[in-house]
Motif scaffolding. Structure first.
Motif, short mmCIF file in Angstrom:
data_model
loop_
_atom_site.label_atom_id
_atom_site.label_comp_id
_atom_site.label_asym_id
_atom_site.label_seq_id
_atom_site.Cartn_x
_atom_site.Cartn_y
_atom_site.Cartn_z
N ALA A 103 -56.27 26.72 32.54
CA ALA A 103 -57.59 26.33 32.05
C ALA A 103 -58.59 27.46 32.29
O ALA A 103 -58.45 28.27 33.20
N ALA A 104 -59.60 27.52 31.43
CA ALA A 104 -60.66 28.51 31.59
C ALA A 104 -61.66 28.02 32.65
O ALA A 104 -61.52 26.93 33.21
N GLY A 105 -62.67 28.85 32.91
CA GLY A 105 -63.71 28.49 33.86
C GLY A 105 -63.47 29.11 35.22
O GLY A 105 -62.33 29.42 35.60
N HIS A 106 -64.56 29.32 35.96
CA HIS A 106 -64.44 29.89 37.30
C HIS A 106 -65.39 29.18 38.26
O HIS A 106 -65.98 29.79 39.15
N SER A 107 -65.53 27.87 38.09
CA SER A 107 -66.36 27.08 38.99
C SER A 107 -65.65 26.91 40.32
O SER A 107 -64.46 27.23 40.48
N LEU A 108 -66.37 26.38 41.30
CA LEU A 108 -65.76 26.13 42.60
C LEU A 108 -64.60 25.15 42.50
O LEU A 108 -63.59 25.29 43.19
N ARG B 233 -62.59 24.76 39.92
CA ARG B 233 -61.44 25.46 39.33
C ARG B 233 -60.77 26.35 40.37
O ARG B 233 -59.53 26.39 40.46
N ILE B 234 -61.53 27.05 41.18
CA ILE B 234 -60.96 27.91 42.21
C ILE B 234 -60.29 27.07 43.28
O ILE B 234 -59.21 27.42 43.80
#
Length: 839
Positions: free
Chosen positions: A514-519, A521-522
């Motif tokens: 999945a895309a995104g680099h929010s907390l 997602r990490i």
């Protein structure tokens, strides 16, 4: 014959007037010269070029010549302004736009830039990185300041009336030009043992400018007093002494003490106004005409670059223009993370400034690149290393130059001409490639607490489990382990045909991500890693690969890991032209396609240098995400029922109290915002106290003196004291009241009918044997108050305000032979008047 004699007399009077004016002309010239030199020192950090020195010398000399001619010829101010405008046009291009002296056509363009500089040059000056040198027409503001300012200061300081005092604000404004248009960082502090002098250069410039103004004002006041005494001596025949009186010496010592006190207090206030060696100047609020914190982050759009309809587009082409080919091309530097998106913060946007003709890039290997824009969109500008110069080519060269901004701290640039670049734009970048130290050799300076969100819990657990060593050594090991256990993927799903980006990855097995680099997602990525490490099958096969993503997620993950270890970190979006790491993408032949764009993390060591870290995960070993299923145990376990215990209900009073305490703690006011407001308010009040304090002290002293006189002794004493108050009000209003005059003579000299009545009443109170009542004393003071108001209003608002803060009445009582505030009591002590009962 009589006409000739009259002409000779007029000539003699003229020569006498000019000889009398000579000291004033010399003093005004010396004062103006000092202010020009101080202003030049203040403005030197803005330019730092020989062109600036030449401009100051020529502009000040021309202005002085015009002022001298105007003084000798008695020219009007309009004629002087016209001569200054003509001088500005004649010398403007050679001094302020020296680059336009190549030929007639260039000279005409220089005249146009000179005229435009009068309007927009001031704004351009605060949007260009310092020093600006002789870049374009940015010397024009300095030409205006030193040409017009010098002429105005001379003309004002040579005047004989009170308008001459306006020369001091003009001189201070010339000095303020360099301070206001300078750097937001003050000079390095000077340490003398236990004493630290903050901002020594700025403090010295300001102190010298103020001191020069005070000394000239003191000399001017002394000169006017001497002239007045000389005129009085000529009219009265009384000889005046040249020796200073005791009161004059007191005034001199008082003035010197006030100057020293102001300088000491000012030096103490500077550290409060410039915390951390910074200050607010005009360029602090200048930057690109957009809010970068609201722009779409390039990292948020990173995954869209790998879509099939864009992955093969050539965004820009980089050709080496020198011996050294840069390794990386920088697009955007993102230093702020809010838990959802990495972007350039609002404070970083304020540091984007126009680049002058040359910028000191620091140490490193020189590099040059010729860049041509293809399908690249947006405002972020491809650059290399640390930029020294940028030269745009093509039809849009002028527009691109005017709308180009650079941030030296981020080593990033933006282009805002018509919304950004268009295909075909070309430019040449000269700069240096810094030689970063080895990552393992770095020491952590401590990550700044800038309000960034805390790292995800699973990331912290993973770092705590695998960190070995300290500082850069621990970070290097964690990054290497993360890349080994990660897997590259640019898409969530694959269609009927493999995506274009997979064609460059041999033997690649698609895994969705999945895309995104929010907390969140990490955190999910490290949760998968921890879960895989607890799987016994992973230990059997040695395959711990579990984190799936691309540079978007891994750059943010490494940035958060670095902050956990105490390193300041940021994310850079760009492209690599060459790399010894075979696991990262590079631009083939300098043509950077959309799928060649990558992201990396930069961390800062204790020495302040930023070190790039490649974060792209491997794609040779595919993850195995199956988790070993655990069978339920076959041994039958007897399940016993839980024992039932009687539970005593809690005391309602205690429960309500606990609830109230909890609610109160939850609803407590957060007063963290209050301290900055109180601090700024305190600084403003302190500055107002320094500026207005002496005047408020004078007003308070007069009010206390008036209150004491109104309540002093018996009614006769209060009447005599009221007369002293009336005389003091007249002296403060500028009237000459010699001490030898009687009360009626003073009233006649002031041309005040009410004052004559006050004088007669005061004489009766002092010399008459009749008793006065309190009502008569109160009536006398009402007349004094009315006269005080009349004296304050008779010469207008500003002179009335000056009378309110005048010290002449205090000096009158300090001088020998001055009026005594207690004439009635003194007469009683000498036996002149009979004792009178106090009512």
């Amino acid at each position: 014959m009589s006409a000739v004699i009259a002409a000779h007399e007029r000539a003699a009077d003229t020569r006498e007037d000019r000889s009398t004016d000579l000291p004033r002309l010399i003093a005004g010239g010396v004062f103006t010269l000092l202010m020009v030199l101080i202003a030049a020192v203040a403005a030197w950090p803005v330019y730092r070029s020989t062109s600036f020195i030449l401009l100051v010398a020529v502009a000040a000399s021309l202005a002085a010549g015009i002022a001298v001619l105007a003084q000798l010829r008695r020219w009007s101010g309009w004629l002087v302004a016209a001569l200054l405008a003509g001088a500005f046009v004649v010398v403007g291009v050679p001094l302020a736009v020296p680059a336009r002296l190549a030929g007639p056509a260039e000279f005409v363009r220089g005249l146009a830039e000179l005229g435009a500089g009068v309007v927009v040059g001031w704004k351009d000056l605060v949007t260009v990185e310092l020093p600006v040198g002789s870049y374009r027409n940015l010397l024009m503001p300095a030409l205006v300041v030193f040409l017009v300012g010098t002429a105005a200061a001379l003309r004002l300081s040579w005047r004989a009336d009170r308008l001459a005092y306006a020369a001091v604000p003009v001189g201070l404004a010339m000095t303020g030009f360099g301070l206001l248009f300078g750097q937001p960082v003050v000079s390095a502090p000077l340490v003398f043992g236990p004493v630290t002098l903050t901002a020594p250069v700025e403090t010295a410039v300001g102190a010298l400018a103020v001191l020069a103004g005070i000394l000239w004002l003191a000399w001017r006041t002394h000169d006017e007093r001497i002239r007045a005494l000389q005129r009085a001596a000529l009219s009265s025949g009384v000889r005046i002494t040249r020796r200073p009186s005791r009161s004059e010496r007191r005034r001199t010592l008082l003035g010197a003490g006030m100057v020293v006190l102001a300088l000491v207090i000012g030096a103490g206030v500077v550290p409060l106004l410039a915390p951390g060696g910074s200050r607010d100047v005009l360029r602090s609020a200048a930057g690109p005409d957009l809010d970068l914190s609201r722009e779409v982050s390039p990292l948020a759009e990173y995954r869209a670059l790998f879509a099939d309809d864009r992955a093969g587009d050539v965004l820009f082409t980089v050709a080496a223009g020198g011996e050294r080919t840069p390794d990386r091309v920088r697009l955007a530097t993102l230093d702020t993370y809010d838990g959802e998106v990495f972007r350039s913060g609002a404070d970083a946007a304020s540091r984007f400034v126009r680049l002058p003709s040359a910028l000191d890039p620091g140490a490193g290997t020189p590099a040059r690149a010729e860049i041509e824009i293809g399908e690249w969109e947006g405002i972020w500008m491809p650059t290399l290393g640390r930029v020294a110069t940028v030269r745009f080519d093509g039809d849009r060269a002028d527009a691109l130059t005017d709308r180009f901004y650079y941030n030296a701290d981020l080593a990033a640039a933006v282009q805002t001409a018509d919304g950004g670049f268009v295909p075909g734009d070309r430019y040449v970048v000269d700069g240096v490639e810094p030689a970063p130290p080895a990552l393992s050799s770095l020491s952590a300076p401590g990550a700044p607490e800038d309000g960034a969100p805390a790292a995800p819990e699973n990331l912290s657990r993973w770092v705590e489990r695998h960190a070995v060593g300290e500082g850069g050594q621990a970070l290097e090991g964690l990054v290497s382990l993360l890349r080994e256990r990660g897997y590259l993927s640019h898409a969530l799903e694959m269609g009927a045909q493999p995506p274009l980006w997979m064609s460059d990855l041999p033997d690649y097995r698609f895994q969705p991500s999945a895309a995104g680099h929010s907390l969140a997602r990490i955190d999910d990525m490290f949760d998968t890693l921890l879960e895989r490490e607890s799987d016994p099958r992973a230990a059997e096969t040695g395959n711990y690969v579990a984190a799936i993503g691309d540079d978007e997620q891994f750059a943010v993950a490494v940035a958060l890991i670095a902050r956990e270890l105490g390193f300041p970190s940021r994310v850079v979006v760009g492209a690599r032209l060459a790399s010894p790491d075979t696991g990262v993408s590079v631009c083939d032949g300098g043509a950077c396609r959309a799928q060649d764009i990558s992201a990396w993390t930069e961390v800062q060591g204790e020495d302040g240098r930023w070190v790039p870290i490649d974060v792209t995960p491997q794609y040779a070993q595919s993850p195995s995400l199956e988790v070993t299923e655990q069978r339920d145990p076959e041994n039958v376990t007897e399940v016993l029922p839980d024992p039932v215990e009687e539970v005593v209900p809690p005391d309602p009073t205690q429960e309500d109290s606990a609830r109230d305490d909890t609610d109160e703690a939850r609803d407590g006011l957060d007063l963290a915002w209050l301290w900055p407001i109180l601090r700024i308010t305190g600084l403003v009040l302190l500055i107002l106290l320094l500026v207005l304090g002496p005047f408020l002290a004078i007003v308070l002293a007069k009010s206390l003196r008036r209150r004491g006189r109104r309540r002093r002794g018996d009614a006769a004493t209060r009447v005599a004291s009221g007369w002293d108050e009336y005389v003091d009000a007249a002296v403060d209003a500028g009237h000459a009241v010699p001490a030898a005059l009687t009360r009626t003579e003073v009233a006649a000299a002031l041309h005040a009918p009410v004052g004559r009545d006050l004088a007669l009443a005061a004489d009766r109170a002092v010399f008459s044997r009749a008793d006065l009542s309190d009502a008569e004393a109160a009536e006398f003071w009402r007349g004094v108050d009315g006269e005080r108001r009349r004296l304050r209003r008779e010469r207008g608002f500003w002179r009335g305000l000056a009378a309110t803060v005048s010290l002449r009445s205090f000096i009158r009582h300090l001088s020998p032979g001055g009026d005594s505030p207690r004439p009635v009591e003194r007469g009683k002590r000498r036996g002149i008047l009979p004792a009178r009962a106090t009512t």
